[in-house]
Design a protein around this motif. Structure first.
Motif, PDB file in Angstrom:
ATOM      1  N   PRO A  94     -31.475  61.295 -34.715  1.00 57.62           N
ATOM      2  CA  PRO A  94     -32.910  60.961 -34.810  1.00 57.62           C
ATOM      3  C   PRO A  94     -33.731  61.699 -33.752  1.00 57.62           C
ATOM      4  N   CYS A  95     -33.203  61.766 -32.536  1.00 60.41           N
ATOM      5  CA  CYS A  95     -33.938  62.416 -31.450  1.00 60.41           C
ATOM      6  C   CYS A  95     -34.152  63.894 -31.760  1.00 60.41           C
ATOM      7  N   ALA A  98     -36.763  64.289 -34.519  1.00 59.70           N
ATOM      8  CA  ALA A  98     -38.128  64.082 -34.038  1.00 59.70           C
ATOM      9  C   ALA A  98     -38.602  65.297 -33.246  1.00 59.70           C
ATOM     10  N   LEU A 104     -45.092  66.058 -33.673  1.00 57.14           N
ATOM     11  CA  LEU A 104     -44.785  65.238 -32.503  1.00 57.14           C
ATOM     12  C   LEU A 104     -45.632  65.685 -31.307  1.00 57.14           C
ATOM     13  N   MET A 105     -46.295  64.715 -30.691  1.00 62.57           N
ATOM     14  CA  MET A 105     -47.134  65.069 -29.534  1.00 62.57           C
ATOM     15  C   MET A 105     -46.274  65.104 -28.264  1.00 62.57           C
ATOM     16  N   ASP A 180     -41.549  58.499 -42.384  1.00 64.62           N
ATOM     17  CA  ASP A 180     -40.628  59.335 -41.624  1.00 64.62           C
ATOM     18  C   ASP A 180     -39.203  58.793 -41.691  1.00 64.62           C
ATOM     19  N   PHE A 181     -39.070  57.453 -41.682  1.00 65.70           N
ATOM     20  CA  PHE A 181     -37.744  56.850 -41.814  1.00 65.70           C
ATOM     21  C   PHE A 181     -37.093  57.300 -43.117  1.00 65.70           C
TER      22      PHE A 181
ATOM     23  N   ARG B  24     -53.203  60.271 -34.484  1.00 64.38           N
ATOM     24  CA  ARG B  24     -52.016  61.109 -34.699  1.00 64.38           C
ATOM     25  C   ARG B  24     -50.743  60.310 -34.453  1.00 64.38           C
ATOM     26  N   PHE B  25     -50.800  59.474 -33.425  1.00 60.82           N
ATOM     27  CA  PHE B  25     -49.629  58.679 -33.090  1.00 60.82           C
ATOM     28  C   PHE B  25     -49.296  57.696 -34.209  1.00 60.82           C
ATOM     29  N   LYS B  27     -49.998  57.890 -37.240  1.00 58.10           N
ATOM     30  CA  LYS B  27     -49.569  58.575 -38.456  1.00 58.10           C
ATOM     31  C   LYS B  27     -48.060  58.860 -38.431  1.00 58.10           C
ATOM     32  N   SER B  28     -47.549  59.171 -37.250  1.00 56.77           N
ATOM     33  CA  SER B  28     -46.113  59.485 -37.208  1.00 56.77           C
ATOM     34  C   SER B  28     -45.394  58.669 -36.132  1.00 56.77           C
ATOM     35  N   TRP B  29     -45.735  57.386 -36.037  1.00 58.27           N
ATOM     36  CA  TRP B  29     -45.143  56.544 -34.997  1.00 58.27           C
ATOM     37  C   TRP B  29     -43.624  56.441 -35.152  1.00 58.27           C
ATOM     38  N   GLN B  30     -43.135  56.611 -36.366  1.00 56.73           N
ATOM     39  CA  GLN B  30     -41.695  56.450 -36.572  1.00 56.73           C
ATOM     40  C   GLN B  30     -40.893  57.532 -35.848  1.00 56.73           C
ATOM     41  N   LEU B  31     -41.521  58.699 -35.692  1.00 56.37           N
ATOM     42  CA  LEU B  31     -40.833  59.760 -34.956  1.00 56.37           C
ATOM     43  C   LEU B  31     -40.557  59.332 -33.512  1.00 56.37           C
ATOM     44  N   TYR B  32     -41.513  58.573 -32.946  1.00 57.09           N
ATOM     45  CA  TYR B  32     -41.328  58.131 -31.556  1.00 57.09           C
ATOM     46  C   TYR B  32     -40.244  57.073 -31.466  1.00 57.09           C
ATOM     47  N   VAL B  33     -40.109  56.294 -32.542  1.00 62.02           N
ATOM     48  CA  VAL B  33     -38.998  55.338 -32.580  1.00 62.02           C
ATOM     49  C   VAL B  33     -37.672  56.092 -32.561  1.00 62.02           C
ATOM     50  N   PHE B  34     -37.641  57.231 -33.283  1.00 62.32           N
ATOM     51  CA  PHE B  34     -36.432  58.061 -33.295  1.00 62.32           C
ATOM     52  C   PHE B  34     -36.071  58.554 -31.896  1.00 62.32           C
TER      53      PHE B  34
END
Lengths: 298, 317
Positions: A94-95, A98, A104-105, A180-181, B24-25, B27-34
């Motif tokens: 996952p990391c 991402a 990704l910011m 995204d999941f 922006r966050f 919109k893709s918050w799941q990436l940060y969960v990853f």
């Protein structure tokens, strides 16, 4: 085709000669251990056995199979390897995914935080103190959690995702309303079998072969992995887990242990290293691939 | 346990910008969960120990914790530099690593040699066989060394006695320690180290070889003038990487091969950190030595990288 010149012919002969020499030198210790493991220990120690088995006996293997410590160690190692590898994949994939996404910011900052750990680390003692203060000593977590993932693995997996998961595919799925999941579990994972295999293999080999974490974090003998048991038998020449040894006196006991160690050392090497050595030629291309993607410069 | 402060980008500069970032966050918050599990891992198991390194400048007491223990400045470092074993540890560490570094060309030679083979069974088996020892654990490798070099019934001493020599007790000899350590490492890693060079060689443009052939170059000349220049960038990058690991290589193996009789040759900084820290409980002192070790490492890596940047266009960053 043109004819080979004399110097080229000479080169070929020398080259084949050189390589045959290197191969023999590499292979000989392995053959020797294999032959010694099924030879009469007397023939081995007198030097009569030097290539092929002499006076074949399976006594060493019988002793190995009777030894409880070895089997407990084997079971523990398998458990640590499977659990540790699963954990590795669950954190790594996952990391890396991402980090491969452009939306990704603060990606640079995050990457920097991860890469910095390659350059500098707290060192043995501070790390040990953290593990200790988290109450992880003598638990399976002390074996599988430290080094569960490294910056190198993340970079490699990230590079794979960037090159092998087409951006259009992800964009199209997003327009269709996929989260995204959903994208990760339903699209990315199925596309990534090769990298998952490579990463899992590298990590599993590392876990199978490591002894140092177990040496410093485990004191409970029932939790010892195979490598710690091997260290006792092969290097310290002590054999535990033998029910018969208990009755004898202290010095005799030590002598007895040294004798048993002498008898089983080659068999125990084979038993511990064989699974990897047999499986590895079939997986060779995955390992080679792993080294090569890993060497791709950022 | 205290957590080190994590850098938070100063996002709250202007209201509009804040909203944009928030959008922006979300919109893709799941990436940060990853990212979360990995980041937590790095923070707890890498950054907290980095914070804990400060015990190198303190007298660490378990009851007072990292933060509460009293400062002592550079005392531990000075004690280490003044000790009689300081030079011995430093020299052993440097010698073992210089020895290994000097053998750096060996995998390159192997790769060049395998590369000259025609595709076929021999080529395939040369690779499979030379890679194999890489998969054997250090414990088993040292176990094999112990078995082979046994003074009474080991293979090597059997041979020495058979040709009329006196058996040598290799394992307790300070003179032999470094040779055994380094060359058993060569045995184990030679083929594996060649993989990268083989891949680089596979990428050499065949037209270069054709052109050289037309000019009448022999095989050796083509290796020297075509193949080696082609893999030079790879060689340089790997050299830098090796330098970066300079002080760290293989201390787990050193520890296994160490015994009280060969200590004068086999004690290196890392094993000393382990012994004084974890076996004797001198946490602060050992942490200071460890810090000294990693400082040398960083300096070497950065210097080598700068050097590579200046002399060629190859560098890590």
């Amino acid at each position: 085709m043109y004819k080979l010149s004399i110097s080229d012919k000479a080169f070929n002969v020398l080259n084949y000669g050189f390589l045959s020499f290197v191969l023999a030198l590499t292979f000989y210790p392995l053959i020797y251990v294999l032959s010694a493991s099924i030879s009469d220990p007397a023939a081995v120690s007198s030097g009569n056995m030097w290539l092929w088995p002499v006076d074949i006996t399976f006594e060493g293997y019988r002793k190995v199979f009777e030894n409880n410590a070895i089997w407990t160690g084997y079971r523990n190692t398998i458990f640590y390897t499977v659990l540790g590898t699963l954990l590795h994949l669950c954190i790594l994939l996952p990391c890396a995914w991402a980090l491969s996404r452009k939306e990704l910011m603060a990606k640079k900052a995050i990457l920097w935080v991860i890469l910095f750990t390659m350059l500098f680390n707290g060192g043995l003692i501070p790390t040990y103190l953290v593990i200790k203060s988290l109450g992880m000593l003598n638990t399976v977590w002390a074996i599988v959690v430290p080094n569960v993932v490294g910056a190198w693995a993340i970079l490699v997996a990230r590079a794979f995702f960037q090159q092998n998961v087409p951006d259009q595919l992800v964009e199209a799925a997003k327009i269709d309303g996929a989260s995204d999941f959903h994208i990760f579990f339903k699209m990315v994972i199925p596309l990534s079998a090769p990298i998952i295999a490579v990463m899992a293999l590298f990590h599993a080999v590392g876990l199978w072969n490591q002894y140092f974490n177990a040496l410093i974090y485990l004191t409970d003998q029932d939790m010892y992995p195979l490598q710690i048991i091997l260290r006792e038998i092969l290097i310290l020449q002590e054999v535990g887990g033998d029910s018969a040894a208990g009755a004898v006196g202290q010095t005799e006991n030590l002598l007895e242990q040294a004798k048993t160690a002498e008898l089983i050392k080659y068999a125990v090497i084979i038993v511990s290293a064989l699974p990897l050595l047999i499986v590895y030629p079939f997986l060779q291309r995955f390992f080679v691939k792993g080294v090569l993607i890993g060497s791709v410069k950022e | 346990m205290e957590l080190s402060r994590v850098q938070v980008p100063s996002t709250v500069r202007r209201e509009t910008r804040f909203h944009k970032i928030k959008k922006r966050f979300l919109k893709s918050w799941q990436l940060y969960v990853f990212l979360l599990p990995a980041l937590l891992y790095f923070i707890i198991y890498h950054y907290v120990p980095m914070y804990g390194v400060q015990i190198a400048f303190k007298d660490y007491f378990v009851t007072q914790g990292v933060w509460g223990s009293p400062w002592v400045g550079f005392d531990h470092f000075l004690r280490f530099f003044d000790s009689y074993y300081f030079w011995r540890l430093l020299i052993n560490t440097l010698l073992i690593n210089l020895y290994q570094l000097a053998l750096f060309p060996l995998p390159i030679i192997l790769a060049l040699s395998i590369n000259e083979l025609r595709l076929g069974v021999f080529k395939k088996w040369s690779q499979t066989i030379t890679y194999a020892p890489h998969f054997i654990s250090v414990v088993v490798v040292v176990g094999m060394i112990v078995a082979f070099l046994d003074p009474q019934n080991g293979l090597i001493n059997n041979i020495i006695v058979a040709v009329g020599g006196e058996p040598i007790d290799f394992l307790t000899s300070p003179v032999w320690f470094k040779h055994i350590f380094v060359w058993s490492g060569v045995w184990q890693q030679l083929g594996w180290g060649a993989i990268i060079y083989l891949a680089a060689l596979a990428g050499v443009n065949p037209e270069l070889h054709e052109a050289a052939k037309v000019d009448g170059a022999t095989r050796l000349q083509r290796i020297w003038h075509v193949n080696i220049p082609a893999i030079l960038p790879t060689i340089i990058v790997l050299l830098i990487l090796n330098m970066g690991n300079f002080m760290a290589i293989g201390f787990e193996k050193v520890l296994l091969m160490q015994n009280s009789l060969n200590l004068s040759s086999s004690s290196v900084i890392q094993t000393f950190v382990y012994k004084s820290g974890l076996l004797e409980g001198q946490y602060s002192f050992a942490a200071a030595i460890g810090l000294f070790d990693s400082m040398i490492n960083i300096i070497l890596l950065v210097t080598m990288n700068q050097l590579a940047k200046k002399t060629s266009d190859n560098s890590l960053w």
